[in-house]
Structures are given as C-alpha cells and as structure tokens.
Write a protein that holds these residues in place. Structure first.
Motif: not given
Lengths: 399, 399
Positions: B8-9, B194-195, A92-93, B184-185, A95-96, B327-328, B188
C-alpha cells in the motif's frame, strides 16, 4: 387488558395437571422437604409475591430475597465460537470492495460474573426461542433473576446470547426480519392465560407495565436457527464449554433441543436442568411412539444418546398445561412436549441414565408459566434448582 | 497478518497530529497534572500495556488495574421507551392471525450496576454504529472496560443497546441483513492501521485473538437507524433519562450525533463526554463553513442549540488522524470529524457554552484508536474522564 370480557370458548385450565406420564411425586416431595430442612438458613415461610390486581399475597416456603450487596470477583463478556467468511480477491484500501475482506460471525456472546470462592461448576444459562440473555436477568416484574440469585449462592454464572440472536447478531447468513404482531398468541403459548385473561392462579403480575417488559424481552433471529449436531448454535456453546471447562447447563424451551445436542458434543456439560424444553432427542434405533406433531423428535445415534445417560438431567415443567386439547395450538403443544419429557426420562433411565421430570403442580406448586425461573415464585423455583444441584453433587466447592 | 508485506502506498501517520483547529494544549496539560497530583492514591507511574510485537513497555502515569472484588448494591436490566404496533381486527386464539395482535418494539435495552454509596450522577454509556453494549464491557484484550472501572470508582453505570441493535433488536420496521465482508475497511476506519499493518504506535494488541474479539463485537441494525430529534433512538434514550433522572452521557462515534439530539430533548443530561463523535449539530441560522462531505452536520433551532451551552461537554479524540488526505476514506473522514469537533466547541463557547476538545496526542498520549476507552491505555483514558467529571462537579456524592 385484564378487565375486558372474553368471548373465548376455551376451558380455563387452572387445576393441578393430570397427565399420562407422571413423575414419582411422593419421592420428589419427600426429598425436597429433607433438603429444605437441611438448609434452614435463608429459607422462610413468607410472602414471595403479590398479585397486583387482587392484592392477594402469594405465600410459600422459599428463600427470602437477599438484599445485601453482591460481591463479584470478576465479571465481563466475550464472544466465543463462530466462523469467518474470507472473501476471495485482494483488498485495496484506496478502493475498498468486499474483495479480500473478512466477516466474523456466528459466535455466541457471553456475559459472566464469578463470585469469591466460587463453586467448582459454573452455571451456564441459555435462553429459548425469540429470547436472549434477559431471560435470566431481572424478572419482568423487576426482581433479581437467576443471574444474581445464583451469583449470591456462590456460582459463577455465564449467560449466553446464542449465535444470530441479540448481542450475537452478526450472522454469516442473510436474513429478513419482519415485525409480525403475534403477542396475543405468545400470551397463550407461554401460558400466561388466554388473551386477554390471565389464568386465575398464574404466577405473573397483573401490572400492565410488567407485561410490557415481558413482550419487549424478545428479539429476532438475525440468521437461520438450525437445530443440529454441528449446527452453529451447538458449535458455539460447545466452544464455550471448551473455554470455561466443566459446568452445568440450564436450558429453556427451544434451547432444550440445542442443549441435548450440545451435551452430546462436549464432555464438559456435567448436568442439565431444562425448563420446559420444546424439543427432544432419542436413539435413532429406538424412537418412542410419536406424540403430537410440533417440533418432531431428533434422532441421534445410540452412542450419542448414551452420552446423555452419563449426566444427571432434570426437566422442570410449569402449571396450566392442558390435560386434553383446547384447540389453541400454543397451549396444546405443551401436552405434546410434556408427554415427550416423560418419554425422554424413561428412555434415558432404561439405559442407566439419571433423568427426572419435576412437574411443579405435582409437588404442590401452582401457577407457573413457561418461565418458572422468572415467575413471581422464582425464588421457590431457584430453591428447587439448589436442591437438585446439591442432590447430584453439582454444587461442590472442590474442583 | 502482521508480517505480510504491504504494497500500500499511503503515508503511515504515526506522529502527533497537527490540525487546523487546536485545543489549548498547555492549559489542558497543566490542569491534568494538578488533578493527578491531587488524587495520588491509586495513580502510579507504571507499565499500562505491552506492545505484543516489539515487547516494548508502554509507560504512563495512570491508575493501576484494581483487582479487588467489585461490590454491587443492585444490578439488572430493563427495556425502556419504544412503541407498540396494535394491529386492527379481533384476535381469535383458536385461529390466530396477526389480526388484533400487538408488537412491542423500538425500545432500548439497558443493563445497570449500582455500587454502594453511589455518586449522585450515574454514567450512561452509549455505543456507536455497528456496536452494542460490549463497547463498554470487557476490552478486546480481556481487561475490564468502563463498565467495571467506573463501578469501582463509585458510579452507577447504565449501558445501552439502542433500539434496533443487539438485545434491543425488536424493530417495528422490517430489515434485511446481509453479511458483507468489510473488516479490512473497518481496520482503517477505526484507525488500527492500514490493513494488514498496524500503526507503529497503536494502543492495540497484536495478538490475532484480540482482533478476532474486536471484529466480533459488532452486530447489525435490525431496523433503520435514523438520526433525528424524535427519532426512535433519541426517544428511547430520552425515556431512559426520564426513568433514572439526572446523569452524565458518554457517547461514541455515531452515537455522538444521537447524543447531542438527546441532550436537547431531556434536561436530565447534565454533561456529555463524546469519544470521537461522527456527527454534529449546529444552529440552523449559523451553520459553520462546510468541512468534508461525510455525515453532514445536522441543523437544529437556535433555541435547541442553546440547550447544549448549558452543560459541560468534552470531545475526546485519539491519535493517527491524518493531517492531509490519504485517499483512504475511512481514515480521511477523521480529518473531517476532527475539524467539526473544534467547530462545535467554538460555536458552543461563543454562545456561552462550556465545551472542550481533548486531542490525546496534544497532551502527549499517543497511539489511541477510535476506541480510546478500550485501548491498551484505557485506564489512562479513564483517569482523564475522572478528571473531567471532577473538574465539572459531576462526580459529587451529594444529590
């Protein structure tokens, strides 16, 4: 440090070494003379080093340092081998957490340079315990190392940081690293002398700045180093040979053991020159008499051992290996490793192998440490490598 | 990985960035055109990359890859700076313990290449957090990095592994290293996308093997990384400049912060180009309005800050920095760092400095990640560096 009075009781080995196992010195020496005669260009009698304390010139028949420009057709670096931890869960990007994420590690890092019109077989250079690619780069006293010397001699050169070491530090297994003072032990173990005294004939500068570089050319493991067929280290270097194709492997010290196992894994290793290997493999059904306790021999299947009889192998040993125990573990281990080197030669050759031990003092080259390739007479040692590669047909420019 | 459906949003930033602080785009663009016109040789309009998914050619005015042989006058490596733990007690070689022994650590490792007729000021290249010298070597997609590109352009190139990283892993302070999946973080945070989705315009290959190399070009700290004037990292790099003399410093990401502090320590840093710096210094008596919370600004004395007004400084920023929070965290930090970059420019220039921010999308160069110098259009980015060095008189061959 050199002028302190030593209260140590040990004998000071400095004479040519007498050993239980001895190579056929006479043959080796005569072959060497023939080679030097056949390649007179670039080989001169001259000064190859200077003792920083005494100012005494160290003379030998060896190549002169080549100060012309280096020509590089291609150079660069890459990572090879390794594994991936794929953590379960969904990433979850927003909430990583580690859930659903990966970790790539346990690869080797490789730097390479390829000259124009390169010889068919590259040289792959592999450091020992606690060391990294620096082993083959600039010498502690600031001269060109094998990296540049053999590039000049027409070889593609690949230099490894093995998995979990140096630039290949990304390990899939956790580690704790502690800075434990131990450099005075290293001084003996690598056979510079018995701290704070250098061996009288040692091929190492007395300039304290050189020793500073030497101590700093170490770097810790960032994960466990296991010596095993299929271990992370052997797997990654085997993957390197899968990538680059046939080549010649140079190992040093602890990578000696890794190297035998890697040559069993890949048919692309066409020859091995091992500088002062610290560990050895033998056929499980015919292990040799045990000599010493350090780093026990590794049993491999007779079929695997037979693979090592198919390639030329040379083990190179330096000077100041004691002839009888001194009570200093770091020195006495070399009594063990030297004896085992001759055992390995005999075990291979008895099965049709092509293995030899080149004990440098036996051919009149004195004072080499555990790092002959970067000692003050490194160009002389490099000439011996050139000679071996030539004798074994490993330096051809034809693929 | 690229064909998975994303749930992802987040908005997918892909347009040229609008920012609170904006550089004088028009002037920058016109100066760049003038430079390109003045150095037509070697600069061509052409394809500099290929989008591996769409097959769309990425066109630009940029140098073509030079595939001629590299000429190297001298090359090698050394360690510089660092400290020594001297353990109390008396060393006994027969019963060695840490007593009386030393531990050398906290040095930087430096690899260098010097071309014939080198320009007067070498380029010193410093990696960011979690990275090492590889940053400047071969790109993840296998092309020449700045190491070779700027050697070809006549610069001596020095590449650092900072203390407690990579080949400079020998730390005087203990550390525990854990393999925590987090790539994955990173994807980004380094603005590939965004993975598992790449940004549509991103200058990064879609070949999974390239991403594999990219993830593996990380290596952990082997000791604490402190950002401080007089910290081990700044001390070692300052010692490098003491050794080699005047030069130009390239920093990246986290070494941005280290770099400002190092330039305060040594007068030998004659210019800084900082790729996407992650931390900033300001005068303690005139700190700017706080923007964001990540990596707080470092207060330095007004006298020290004034030293940074004496050298040309360029900060280079890539594309796909969000214009409003997504939010990322890894993406949103770049809103913060970008705003601070313009603040630093203004704080320096108001005091007579020579600082600029080069936001690549503002001059029509799109899709750059956090690693512009190794992105698919890296030669175009290299041309911008050549241009800056020329404009500031940092590329002269006269000492």
């Amino acid at each position: 440090m050199n002028d302190r009075t030593s209260s140590q009781r040990a004998p000071r080995p400095g004479k040519p070494d007498q050993d239980l196992y001895r190579d056929s010195t006479k043959e080796t020496r005569s072959a060497r003379r023939a080679f030097l005669a056949s390649t007179a260009a670039g080989l001169v009698g001259g000064v190859i080093g200077m003792d920083a304390v005494t100012g005494r010139a160290i003379a030998a028949v060896a190549s002169e340092a080549d100060e012309s420009d280096l020509i590089v057709r291609r150079q660069g670096s890459f990572m090879v081998g390794g594994s991936v931890i794929s953590n379960p869960g969904t990433f979850d990007p927003y909430h990583p957490t580690p859930a659903g994420q990966t970790f790539h590690g346990d690869h080797a890092y490789v730097e390479y340079q390829i000259p124009p019109d390169a010889r068919a077989l590259p040289l792959v250079m592999w450091h020992g315990a606690g060391q990294f690619s620096k082993t083959w780069e600039t010498t502690p006293d600031g001269r060109e190392g094998y990296q540049s010397v053999f590039l000049r001699r027409g070889f593609a050169v690949y230099i490894i940081d093995q998995p979990r070491r140096g630039n290949a530090g990304r390990s899939t297994v956790a580690a704790t690293i502690n800075p434990t003072p131990g450099e005075m032990s290293t001084f003996s173990g690598f056979r510079l002398g018995i701290w704070p005294n250098f061996f009288p004939n040692v091929q190492f500068s007395r300039d304290p700045a050189v020793l500073d570089q030497y101590f700093r050319q170490q770097t810790p493991n960032t994960g466990p180093e296991v010596v095993a067929d299929g271990g992370v280290v052997e797997s990654a270097v085997s993957a390197l040979f899968d990538k680059i194709g046939p080549g010649v492997l140079l190992t040093h010290s602890f990578s000696g053991g890794h190297g035998w196992l890697t040559a069993i894994r890949t048919p692309n290793i066409k020859g091995i020159v091992s500088y002062e290997p610290g560990q050895f493999v033998f056929p499980a059904d015919d292990m040799p008499p045990v000599v010493g306790a350090a780093l026990p021999n590794i049993p491999v299947s007779p079929t695997d051992f037979a693979k090592l009889t198919k390639i030329p192998i040379q083990i190179v040993l330096g000077d100041n290996i004691p002839t009888s125990p001194t009570g200093i573990t770091g020195l006495d281990n070399w009594i063990t490793f030297k004896a085992r080197a001759y055992q390995l030669r005999d075990w291979l050759n008895r099965r049709g192998g092509d293995a030899s031990v080149l004990s440098l003092p036996d051919i009149g080259i004195y004072g080499n440490t555990h790092f002959p390739f970067s000692d003050l007479n490194s160009l002389q040692i490099a000439d011996l490598l050139s000679e071996f590669l030539s004798q074994k047909g490993l330096d051809s420019r034809d693929a």
